[in-house]
Design a protein around this motif. Structure first.
Motif, PDB file in Angstrom:
ATOM      1  N   LEU A  97       0.869  -1.177   0.000  1.00  0.00           N
ATOM      2  CA  LEU A  97       0.000   0.000   0.000  1.00  0.00           C
ATOM      3  C   LEU A  97       0.903   1.223   0.000  1.00  0.00           C
ATOM      4  O   LEU A  97       1.871   1.284   0.758  1.00  0.00           O
ATOM      5  N   LYS A  98       0.581   2.195  -0.849  1.00  0.00           N
ATOM      6  CA  LYS A  98       1.394   3.400  -0.938  1.00  0.00           C
ATOM      7  C   LYS A  98       0.517   4.632  -0.793  1.00  0.00           C
ATOM      8  O   LYS A  98      -0.573   4.687  -1.354  1.00  0.00           O
ATOM      9  N   GLY A  99       0.991   5.601  -0.049  1.00  0.00           N
ATOM     10  CA  GLY A  99       0.313   6.886   0.029  1.00  0.00           C
ATOM     11  C   GLY A  99      -0.980   6.862   0.811  1.00  0.00           C
ATOM     12  O   GLY A  99      -1.034   6.435   1.958  1.00  0.00           O
ATOM     13  N   PHE A 100      -2.042   7.298   0.134  1.00  0.00           N
ATOM     14  CA  PHE A 100      -3.343   7.463   0.764  1.00  0.00           C
ATOM     15  C   PHE A 100      -4.388   6.616   0.044  1.00  0.00           C
ATOM     16  O   PHE A 100      -4.308   6.429  -1.164  1.00  0.00           O
ATOM     17  N   ALA A 147     -10.260  14.884   1.130  1.00  0.00           N
ATOM     18  CA  ALA A 147      -8.872  15.312   0.943  1.00  0.00           C
ATOM     19  C   ALA A 147      -7.908  14.463   1.762  1.00  0.00           C
ATOM     20  O   ALA A 147      -8.274  13.895   2.791  1.00  0.00           O
ATOM     21  N   GLU A 148      -6.673  14.423   1.297  1.00  0.00           N
ATOM     22  CA  GLU A 148      -5.603  13.766   2.044  1.00  0.00           C
ATOM     23  C   GLU A 148      -5.205  14.650   3.217  1.00  0.00           C
ATOM     24  O   GLU A 148      -5.186  15.870   3.110  1.00  0.00           O
ATOM     25  N   GLN A 177       4.139   6.539   4.139  1.00  0.00           N
ATOM     26  CA  GLN A 177       5.171   5.529   3.962  1.00  0.00           C
ATOM     27  C   GLN A 177       4.603   4.360   3.171  1.00  0.00           C
ATOM     28  O   GLN A 177       3.404   4.110   3.199  1.00  0.00           O
ATOM     29  N   LYS A 178       5.466   3.626   2.508  1.00  0.00           N
ATOM     30  CA  LYS A 178       5.042   2.403   1.825  1.00  0.00           C
ATOM     31  C   LYS A 178       4.858   1.332   2.905  1.00  0.00           C
ATOM     32  O   LYS A 178       5.701   1.159   3.778  1.00  0.00           O
ATOM     33  N   VAL A 179       3.703   0.640   2.867  1.00  0.00           N
ATOM     34  CA  VAL A 179       3.390  -0.399   3.846  1.00  0.00           C
ATOM     35  C   VAL A 179       3.246  -1.721   3.101  1.00  0.00           C
ATOM     36  O   VAL A 179       2.393  -1.841   2.215  1.00  0.00           O
ATOM     37  N   THR A 180       4.074  -2.691   3.435  1.00  0.00           N
ATOM     38  CA  THR A 180       3.990  -4.012   2.820  1.00  0.00           C
ATOM     39  C   THR A 180       3.319  -4.960   3.807  1.00  0.00           C
ATOM     40  O   THR A 180       3.743  -5.068   4.948  1.00  0.00           O
ATOM     41  N   LEU A 181       2.269  -5.617   3.324  1.00  0.00           N
ATOM     42  CA  LEU A 181       1.504  -6.553   4.151  1.00  0.00           C
ATOM     43  C   LEU A 181       1.733  -7.978   3.686  1.00  0.00           C
ATOM     44  O   LEU A 181       1.554  -8.286   2.511  1.00  0.00           O
TER      45      LEU A 181
END
Length: 177
Positions: A78-81, A96-97, A104-108
């Motif tokens: 997952l990246k960003g918003f 809005a963000e 941060q980049k989140v790896t699951l």
């Protein structure tokens, strides 16, 4: 000429360290394979909305946590918003963000979860110039990606402008952080 032996020793140590890899053997040509990961695709994740900290009256702020769980058999990123949009009565309002934010980049890994939070200000009931009468929230893991819809049960949302609700969405973060 004591500097020359020290320089040679430092150079030799540097060359020795660059020839090592994580497997314990030598060889500059060996590379550790990159971890396999891809973008979290539709049908490979589950979304859970709430329970939230509901804003009880106009002007109050509410927070709705959303949990994203990797249901696939491989890692996903997952990246960003996330993409979030409120809708009701034939009108939609993009959320809005959160600013400022440093996503941060989140790896699951399979069965791991990440979260994000939808924060909103409750609007006055029945005033279409000041409130978005939202009935649904649509969530995608990337702006413009495949979306899932959920009922919006948290009341009307204050408007900053006719197209901008007083709401924001945080970036993805690993669950438990």
């Amino acid at each position: 000429m004591r500097a020359l032996p020290i320089a040679v020793t430092v150079l030799a140590a540097a060359l020795t360290l660059t020839a090592c890899d994580d497997s314990g053997g030598g060889g500059a040509d060996k590379k550790k394979p990159a971890a396999a990961s891809g973008t979290c695709a539709a049908g490979k994740f589950a979304l859970e909305v709430g329970p939230g900290n509901t804003a009880p009256v106009a002007g109050d702020t509410g927070n709705i946590p959303v949990t994203v769980t990797n249901r696939g058999s491989a890692d996903c990123t997952l990246k960003g918003f996330p993409g979030v949009e409120l809708s009701g009565g034939g009108t939609s309002w993009p959320v809005a963000e959160q600013q400022p934010a440093n996503p941060q980049k989140v790896t699951l890994q399979p069965a791991e979860a990440a979260t994000f939070t939808l924060t909103y200000v409750r609007g006055p009931k029945g005033d279409p110039k000041k409130s978005a009468a939202a009935k649904n929230v649509k969530i995608s893991l990337s702006a413009g990606g495949d979306a899932q819809s959920f009922p919006w049960t948290y009341g009307e949302v204050a408007l900053k402008t006719a197209r901008a609700p007083d709401a924001s969405v945080s970036p993805f973060q690993t669950a438990g952080d």
